[in-house]
Scaffold this motif. Structure first.
Motif, short mmCIF file in Angstrom:
data_model
loop_
_atom_site.label_atom_id
_atom_site.label_comp_id
_atom_site.label_asym_id
_atom_site.label_seq_id
_atom_site.Cartn_x
_atom_site.Cartn_y
_atom_site.Cartn_z
N SER A 1 0.83 -1.20 0.00
CA SER A 1 0.00 0.00 0.00
C SER A 1 0.87 1.25 0.00
N LEU A 2 0.42 2.21 -0.78
CA LEU A 2 1.08 3.51 -0.83
C LEU A 2 0.01 4.57 -0.96
N GLY A 3 -0.15 5.37 0.09
CA GLY A 3 -1.18 6.40 0.07
C GLY A 3 -2.56 5.78 -0.08
N PRO A 4 -3.32 6.23 -1.07
CA PRO A 4 -4.71 5.75 -1.23
C PRO A 4 -4.82 4.46 -2.05
N ARG B 1 -9.34 3.11 0.77
CA ARG B 1 -8.17 2.87 -0.08
C ARG B 1 -8.59 2.00 -1.25
#
Length: 251
Positions: A144-147, A206
């Motif tokens: 996961s990265l940000g949204p 997300r």
């Protein structure tokens, strides 16, 4: 019965420890927090004195084929050799359903572990289980990265870690059998679906993007081989929805 559980503080190992204790067994935890490093062999001799069964639920986070093979071969060899010196009557090892044709990455390490145990001459049982419900949180934490979360295309029949721990205890209580029946979950899911449902349950905003990984590893995990065979396997009872409601935060 005195049962030593390697990785007894991990995702599966802690459930195996609880199951052993609830059945009145003397559970010996083999972990660094208990002064045992199975990778180096430090502390093993003292902790295996008087042990009847060793349950190997060790794990490594590495997806490197080389590192995974080294870890599982080395830890298995240390457990097997020390166990033989102390008269351990049964070596139980946790492995993964459907990996025979995926001799890549982490799964190459598990296959190397199985081969090491099979070639050792030590009375043993290999107990394969499907991917765990907990796998969704483990993977999303790393992708996961940000949204956005990237979910590898993976099709499986996930099973609750608690049920895997209990399954290992049942295997440990029986005679060495070479292979135990596989343990798989009651429902079929993709990893992306599991993560989306986990996010919806937790209120996480997300986006989950499913992506097929390249190469033999990507083809293997997307093929459905990790589902196992419902016709011959033992089927767990806890669904993913039940796990989310009852066990997700408890873990």
């Amino acid at each position: 019965m005195k049962i030593a559980i390697a990785g007894g503080t991990g995702v599966i190992g802690r459930h195996a420890v609880r199951a052993a204790q609830s059945h009145g067994h003397d559970a010996v935890v083999l972990s660094r927090s208990e002064g045992v490093d199975v990778l180096t062999g430090a502390g093993l001799e003292e902790r295996l004195r008087g042990v009847d069964v060793v349950v190997d639920a060790l794990n490594t986070p590495s997806l490197s084929r080389r590192k995974a093979v080294h870890f599982f071969r080395t830890t298995s060899r240390h457990l097997l050799e020390a166990g033989a010196r102390h008269g351990v009557a049964h070596h139980v090892v946790l492995s993964i359903v459907g990996i025979d044709g995926i001799d890549e990455s982490y799964y190459a390490g598990k296959l190397a572990q199985e081969r090491t145990v099979e070639a050792s001459g030590v009375p043993h049982t290999i107990a394969r289980a499907a991917q765990f419900h907990e796998f969704a949180a483990q993977i999303s934490a790393h992708t996961s990265l940000g949204p956005l979360t990237i979910a590898p295309r993976l099709l499986a029949r996930p099973v609750a870690a608690r049920e895997v721990g209990e399954h290992l205890l049942r295997v440990a209580e029986t005679d060495p059998a070479g292979r135990a029946p596989d343990l798989i979950g009651p429902e079929e899911h993709t990893l992306a679906d599991m993560i989306r449902r986990m996010y919806a349950h937790d209120g996480t905003s997300r986006r989950v993007l499913e992506m097929r990984l390249p190469g033999a590893y990507g083809r293997g995990i997307a093929s459905g081989a990790l589902r196992g065979d419902p016709g011959s396997a033992q089927i767990g009872t806890t669904t993913f929805a039940q796990w989310l409601a009852q066990e997700h935060r408890a873990g």
